[in-house]
Design an enzyme around this catalytic site. Structure first.
Site, PDB file in Angstrom:
ATOM      1  N   LEU A 135      -4.562   4.537  -1.745  1.00  0.00           N
ATOM      2  CA  LEU A 135      -4.162   3.302  -1.284  1.00  0.00           C
ATOM      3  C   LEU A 135      -4.178   3.258  -0.093  1.00  0.00           C
ATOM      4  O   LEU A 135      -3.918   4.324   0.901  1.00  0.00           O
ATOM      5  CB  LEU A 135      -2.692   3.010  -1.812  1.00  0.00           C
ATOM      6  CG  LEU A 135      -2.532   3.103  -3.320  1.00  0.00           C
ATOM      7  CD1 LEU A 135      -0.976   2.776  -3.458  1.00  0.00           C
ATOM      8  CD2 LEU A 135      -3.072   1.749  -4.254  1.00  0.00           C
ATOM      9  N   ASP A 136      -4.606   2.004   0.847  1.00  0.00           N
ATOM     10  CA  ASP A 136      -4.484   2.013   2.163  1.00  0.00           C
ATOM     11  C   ASP A 136      -3.337   2.245   2.681  1.00  0.00           C
ATOM     12  O   ASP A 136      -2.219   2.182   1.984  1.00  0.00           O
ATOM     13  CB  ASP A 136      -4.740   0.489   2.488  1.00  0.00           C
ATOM     14  CG  ASP A 136      -6.159  -0.066   1.771  1.00  0.00           C
ATOM     15  OD1 ASP A 136      -7.090   1.077   1.800  1.00  0.00           O
ATOM     16  OD2 ASP A 136      -6.541  -1.203   1.948  1.00  0.00           O
ATOM     17  N   LYS A 137      -3.159   2.450   3.927  1.00  0.00           N
ATOM     18  CA  LYS A 137      -1.975   2.945   4.488  1.00  0.00           C
ATOM     19  C   LYS A 137      -0.852   1.671   4.202  1.00  0.00           C
ATOM     20  O   LYS A 137       0.342   2.221   4.080  1.00  0.00           O
ATOM     21  CB  LYS A 137      -2.025   2.893   6.048  1.00  0.00           C
ATOM     22  CG  LYS A 137      -0.773   3.380   6.960  1.00  0.00           C
ATOM     23  CD  LYS A 137      -1.215   3.015   8.451  1.00  0.00           C
ATOM     24  CE  LYS A 137       0.050   3.399   9.330  1.00  0.00           C
ATOM     25  NZ  LYS A 137      -0.143   3.204  10.703  1.00  0.00           N
TER      26      LYS A 137
END
Length: 301
Positions: A135-137
């Site tokens: 997942l993106d930050k």
């Protein structure tokens, strides 16, 4: 160093498949690598991974044990939703980076996994958490972590085949979608002007996102997204393509001072368990920062 010699007790099976039943913590790809490197031999000779074994053959092996990952163990804040001997399901908070990188060496999910989980197994010869998907930050929500090679390979195959592994996200998007539900198709590649971004491009990889508007507010739509492919930044890029960027997305939309990043949450995850064969399904409610924004800024039509 791990080494030894044993005799084959059956005939007619591929060497790599036969060895996978003996070395249960090694993936088939790792076993193939060892065979190709001559670290596993049959009757003292190098062979192909697809060679058919015969009863009575002598297999010798010698390879390095799992090496520690050169990453510090740290107490990082994230929720373990489920755990067994094969995998974990975690609820990642917004702002948590998954892997250490050049700009973020510490305080990542991997640092935290090394601290919280004591029975991580080797993945491809290195002792490290098996991040099956990312997942993106600034995207929050559910993720799977594999504890051993077999689980990692099994889950990765599910993701690649797209049928059993299902992910659903909720996002707050700017403006109002023309249709209440639909399917977004495009090709996505690295942005030629900014290598940190992704963009719709005919030279990219095919990407499919399905969407359904859950609720409409004065300025925004609350939208459920389900993925058929898993390209980097896929939902964010597709929302930008439709001119409905995700609220708070300072890369593909507009920065909002009260938010640390996009209001995108992985709320539902289902998959087949690698050992039991049972369907596992998990849901995670919207995180506090998402709920707070809805409460303050979203008025019903």
């Amino acid at each position: 160093m791990v080494s030894g010699v044993f005799k084959v007790d059956m005939s007619g099976e591929r060497l790599d498949k036969y060895l996978q039943n003996r070395f249960k913590n090694l993936s088939r790809s790792r076993i193939k690598e060892l065979i190709d490197n001559g670290q596993i031999m049959v009757n003292g000779k190098t062979v192909k991974a697809g060679a058919i074994v015969q009863e009575g053959q002598e297999i010798s092996y010698q390879f390095e044990e799992n090496k520690p990952l050169e990453v510090e163990s740290e107490d990082v804040d994230f929720e373990i939703v489920y755990e067994d001997s094969d995998l974990l399901v975690i609820n990642k908070p917004q702002g948590l980076v998954v892997h250490p990188c050049s700009s973020t060496k510490n305080g990542t999910l991997v640092n935290g996994l090394l601290f919280k989980v004591k029975d991580l197994s080797g993945i491809n010869g290195v002792l490290r958490p098996g991040i099956v998907h990312r997942l993106d930050k600034n995207t929050s929500g559910l993720m799977i972590v594999a504890k051993n090679d077999n689980a990692h390979t099994f889950l990765a195959k599910q993701i690649a085949e797209k049928e059993q592994f299902k992910r659903k996200y909720i996002a707050l998007c700017e403006g109002h979608f023309k249709n209440s539900e639909g399917r977004i198709e495009s090709f996505i590649a690295r942005d030629k002007k900014d290598r940190k971004k992704m963009a719709v491009s005919d030279s990219g990889k095919f990407a499919v996102t399905n969407y359904k508007v859950l609720k409409t507010y004065q300025k925004y739509d609350l939208v459920e997204f389900s993925l058929e492919t898993g390209r980097t930044h896929q939902i964010r890029v597709h929302c930008k393509m439709l001119n409905h960027p995700i609220v708070g997305d300072d890369v593909y939309g507009h920065q909002i001072k009260s938010l640390k990043g996009q209001l995108l949450h992985s709320y539902s995850l289902s998959f087949i368990h690698p050992s039991t064969g049972k369907v596992m399904q998990f849901e995670a409610g919207l995180p506090p920062h998402f709920e707070e924004f809805l409460k303050i800024h979203c008025k019903n039509l």
